[in-house]
Design a protein around this motif. Structure first.
Motif, short mmCIF file in Angstrom:
data_model
loop_
_atom_site.label_atom_id
_atom_site.label_comp_id
_atom_site.label_asym_id
_atom_site.label_seq_id
_atom_site.Cartn_x
_atom_site.Cartn_y
_atom_site.Cartn_z
N UNK A 149 7.33 12.94 -5.28
CA UNK A 149 6.28 12.80 -4.21
C UNK A 149 6.88 13.39 -2.82
N UNK A 150 8.21 13.47 -2.73
CA UNK A 150 8.98 14.21 -1.53
C UNK A 150 9.48 15.15 -2.36
N UNK A 151 9.02 16.39 -2.43
CA UNK A 151 9.57 17.50 -3.52
C UNK A 151 10.81 18.06 -3.11
N UNK A 159 21.27 17.67 4.13
CA UNK A 159 21.66 17.36 2.79
C UNK A 159 21.80 15.98 2.48
N UNK A 160 22.08 14.82 3.57
CA UNK A 160 22.08 13.52 3.24
C UNK A 160 20.58 13.18 3.10
N UNK A 161 19.89 13.43 3.78
CA UNK A 161 18.40 13.25 3.60
C UNK A 161 18.03 13.47 2.48
N UNK A 162 18.15 14.70 1.88
CA UNK A 162 17.76 15.13 0.42
C UNK A 162 18.32 14.30 -0.56
N UNK A 163 19.68 13.90 -0.44
CA UNK A 163 20.32 13.18 -1.36
C UNK A 163 19.78 11.56 -1.46
N UNK A 164 19.34 11.29 -0.21
CA UNK A 164 18.96 9.77 -0.33
C UNK A 164 17.59 9.73 -0.30
N UNK A 165 16.73 10.80 -0.69
CA UNK A 165 15.28 10.68 -0.64
C UNK A 165 14.89 9.68 -1.72
N UNK A 166 13.90 8.70 -1.30
CA UNK A 166 13.70 7.73 -2.10
C UNK A 166 12.58 7.81 -3.09
N UNK A 185 0.80 -1.28 0.13
CA UNK A 185 -0.05 -0.02 0.07
C UNK A 185 0.99 1.38 0.07
N UNK A 186 1.95 1.29 -0.24
CA UNK A 186 3.03 2.40 -0.21
C UNK A 186 3.94 2.50 -1.28
N UNK A 187 4.30 3.55 -1.77
CA UNK A 187 5.27 3.61 -2.71
C UNK A 187 6.77 3.45 -2.10
N UNK A 188 7.50 2.84 -2.81
CA UNK A 188 8.53 2.54 -2.08
C UNK A 188 9.76 3.40 -2.56
N UNK A 189 9.82 3.73 -3.92
CA UNK A 189 10.76 4.52 -4.65
C UNK A 189 10.32 5.05 -6.00
N UNK A 190 10.81 6.00 -6.38
CA UNK A 190 10.76 6.88 -7.56
C UNK A 190 12.01 6.96 -8.26
N UNK A 191 11.81 6.72 -9.59
CA UNK A 191 13.26 7.05 -10.38
C UNK A 191 12.81 7.56 -11.82
N UNK A 202 17.35 14.20 -5.15
CA UNK A 202 17.73 12.60 -5.47
C UNK A 202 17.61 12.32 -6.74
N UNK A 203 16.80 13.46 -7.54
CA UNK A 203 16.54 13.39 -9.08
C UNK A 203 17.64 13.82 -9.87
N UNK A 204 17.92 13.25 -10.94
CA UNK A 204 18.86 13.62 -11.99
C UNK A 204 19.00 15.03 -11.85
N UNK A 205 19.92 16.10 -12.24
CA UNK A 205 20.09 17.31 -12.37
C UNK A 205 19.05 17.87 -13.44
#
Length: 156
Positions: free
Chosen positions: A129-131, A118-125, A28-34, A141-144
């Motif tokens: 969804x988490x903007x 900064x680490x949390x932002x970089x490792x955002x799964x 019932x949850x999103x695990x990751x977005x790529x 965490x998204x490509x530039x």
């Protein structure tokens, strides 16, 4: 929005991003977005969360993802940061120090806390969804190229 009930991998091509938007879901949850150039072979293209993401990417109205459940399988201190990122409204941005100030128990003047943010932002799964693109001087965490298009979409 209904819960993410179907476990699996879902992907759809975005002409705006010039990539696929792909996410994994379970329990019932999103695990990751790529944002792959080619989706997983077994990815399905029909899912309410993808519909919502593509409404957002259309840019016709302000779309939030508060109702989408994201499984934050990150350390507790990083989870607290990412939960605050979800509170940044569409079209608004904060800097890393402001995000630290927004996060309970973090001190924006403590360099260790800034590194944690900064680490949390970089490792955002789950970018989008988490903007994390709404944090102007932090990593995404998204490509530039994707981060820039998301910022542009929201006028940031």
């Amino acid at each position: 929005m209904e819960d993410v009930t179907d476990a699996g991998i879902y992907a759809r091509e975005s002409s705006y991003l010039d990539r696929y938007v792909q996410f994994g879901a379970a329990s019932g949850r999103v695990l990751s977005v790529s944002f792959p150039t080619t989706p997983e072979d077994n990815a399905e293209s029909d899912h309410p969360v993808l519909d919502r993401i593509f409404e957002y990417l259309d840019g016709l109205e302000e779309i939030e993802f508060d109702e989408v459940q994201v499984a934050l399988t990150v350390p507790t201190d990083q989870r607290a940061v990412l939960e605050q990122v979800r509170e940044i409204p569409y079209g608004e941005q904060v800097d890393v120090r402001a995000l630290a100030r927004m996060t309970p128990e973090l001190d924006p003047d403590d360099e260790d806390d800034i590194i944690l943010v900064r680490t949390a932002l970089d490792e955002n799964p789950a970018p989008i969804l988490i903007p994390d693109h709404r944090v102007r001087d932090g990593p995404s965490a998204a490509p530039p190229a994707i981060e820039q298009k998301l910022r542009s979409l929201e006028g940031l």
